[in-house]
Motif scaffolding. Sequence first.
Motif, PDB file in Angstrom:
ATOM      1  N   UNK A 171      33.527 -27.262 -47.658  1.00 19.19           N
ATOM      2  CA  UNK A 171      34.987 -27.208 -47.550  1.00 19.19           C
ATOM      3  C   UNK A 171      35.592 -27.875 -48.775  1.00 19.19           C
ATOM      4  N   UNK A 172      36.395 -27.112 -49.519  1.00 13.23           N
ATOM      5  CA  UNK A 172      37.085 -27.630 -50.703  1.00 13.23           C
ATOM      6  C   UNK A 172      38.586 -27.520 -50.446  1.00 13.23           C
ATOM      7  N   UNK A 173      39.279 -28.639 -50.478  1.00 13.03           N
ATOM      8  CA  UNK A 173      40.732 -28.641 -50.265  1.00 13.03           C
ATOM      9  C   UNK A 173      41.117 -27.839 -49.022  1.00 13.03           C
ATOM     10  N   UNK A 174      40.388 -28.106 -47.938  1.00 13.46           N
ATOM     11  CA  UNK A 174      40.639 -27.482 -46.638  1.00 13.46           C
ATOM     12  C   UNK A 174      40.359 -25.978 -46.620  1.00 13.46           C
ATOM     13  N   UNK A 175      39.600 -25.494 -47.595  1.00 14.13           N
ATOM     14  CA  UNK A 175      39.231 -24.076 -47.654  1.00 14.13           C
ATOM     15  C   UNK A 175      37.722 -23.959 -47.536  1.00 14.13           C
ATOM     16  N   UNK A 176      37.263 -23.110 -46.626  1.00 15.61           N
ATOM     17  CA  UNK A 176      35.837 -22.898 -46.443  1.00 15.61           C
ATOM     18  C   UNK A 176      35.279 -22.056 -47.586  1.00 15.61           C
ATOM     19  N   UNK A 177      34.231 -22.551 -48.217  1.00 18.74           N
ATOM     20  CA  UNK A 177      33.613 -21.840 -49.333  1.00 18.74           C
ATOM     21  C   UNK A 177      32.108 -21.730 -49.098  1.00 18.74           C
ATOM     22  N   UNK A 178      31.456 -20.873 -49.897  1.00 18.99           N
ATOM     23  CA  UNK A 178      30.007 -20.694 -49.816  1.00 18.99           C
ATOM     24  C   UNK A 178      29.381 -21.138 -51.133  1.00 18.99           C
ATOM     25  N   UNK A 179      28.570 -22.193 -51.081  1.00 16.51           N
ATOM     26  CA  UNK A 179      27.931 -22.760 -52.268  1.00 16.51           C
ATOM     27  C   UNK A 179      26.465 -22.316 -52.305  1.00 16.51           C
ATOM     28  N   UNK A 180      25.997 -21.927 -53.468  1.00 14.14           N
ATOM     29  CA  UNK A 180      24.618 -21.477 -53.600  1.00 14.14           C
ATOM     30  C   UNK A 180      23.635 -22.593 -53.257  1.00 14.14           C
ATOM     31  N   UNK A 181      22.617 -22.265 -52.487  1.00 16.03           N
ATOM     32  CA  UNK A 181      21.577 -23.249 -52.178  1.00 16.03           C
ATOM     33  C   UNK A 181      20.846 -23.664 -53.448  1.00 16.03           C
ATOM     34  N   UNK A 182      20.717 -22.717 -54.367  1.00 16.33           N
ATOM     35  CA  UNK A 182      20.098 -22.990 -55.657  1.00 16.33           C
ATOM     36  C   UNK A 182      20.979 -22.404 -56.749  1.00 16.33           C
ATOM     37  N   UNK A 183      21.534 -23.280 -57.610  1.00 13.84           N
ATOM     38  CA  UNK A 183      22.411 -22.815 -58.680  1.00 13.84           C
ATOM     39  C   UNK A 183      21.664 -21.850 -59.607  1.00 13.84           C
TER      40      UNK A 183
END
Length: 340
Positions: free
Chosen positions: A309-321
């Motif tokens: 969650x970034x600034x109250x927004x749900x996001x999807x972050x890569x498990x591996x960059x």
Amino acid sequence: MGRKPNDSEPNRLGSLILLFLGFVSFIVVYFFMSAVWGPTESSKIESLTSLEVESGKLDGEESGGCCRGIPNLELWGPAVKWGTDFKFDSSEECCTACKAMCTGKDGPCLCDSWVFCGNKEACGSKFGECWLKKQKDTLAPERQEKGNKMMWTSGLVFGKGEGIIGMETEYGTLHIKLLPECSPHSVAYILELLSLGHCAGCKFYRAESRGQSWDSHGNHIKDASFGPPFALIQGTLNAQGTVFDKLPTEFCPTVRRGSVAWVGSGPEFFISLANHVEWKKSYTVFGSVLPEDMVIAEKIALLPTKSDVWNNIKVAVLEKAVPLLLRRVKSSQEELNLSS
């Protein structure tokens, strides 16, 4: 009385059968070799020169109308039009004169850089001079050290098939057409990174597919939400060992599928997988991905992620960059010149 069979007919039939078998063998070999080798990089660049890259063109917007430069910068290089006899009232007019020397056909422009003197007090008799130039290397233009005392404003112009860089990842290379006439400061930063020969620390770290909100062409599906997911892959172009200065806001069209844009003032950036009319022209676009390379961006968007969650927004972050490297891309014409 029946006709006696002609002895030549069996031989003719046999020849036809052999011809047919030879044709089938050729087709099989052709498709096998095509599958093994695939399209070459040169053919991809040629396909780009045959397309009008329309980054920023949506609902009547046209990136081709841009004509901007960088103040306090003097580009060097051989002149194709001497400024002492070629004057204008604005840098935009000087830039337009350079762009007019692009024939519109594939290949490099006769003029790929321009220099304008627009400060009356500093320029004196040189005021209004417009020097049109041709660089030896458009991705590494010759220049004076820029500074506040410099009286010149300069810019680059990339023709079709020029100004293309490769964003290399383990999943393939994204070929990106840069837009110096629209976002000159942004492109200047990219060219600085390119000159380093490395981009340690540059990577994609966020990946979100089009989901059920946009079709494969990037068009929003009626009555669907605008995310999440938000149809983009996001990363950073802040190379280790370099000092990053915030970039000014430049060309902010409607973000469309293939647009490469900064998040804020950079160095965080994203590649859009869809047409985002809802973002209301909030991001500086400095390049566009070659359409056929969008399959690579889509592949990255489908990699395993974890929620955040970034600034109250749900996001999807890569498990591996996904690390990336900026590199030069030689066009087929450049390869031809080298071979000759």
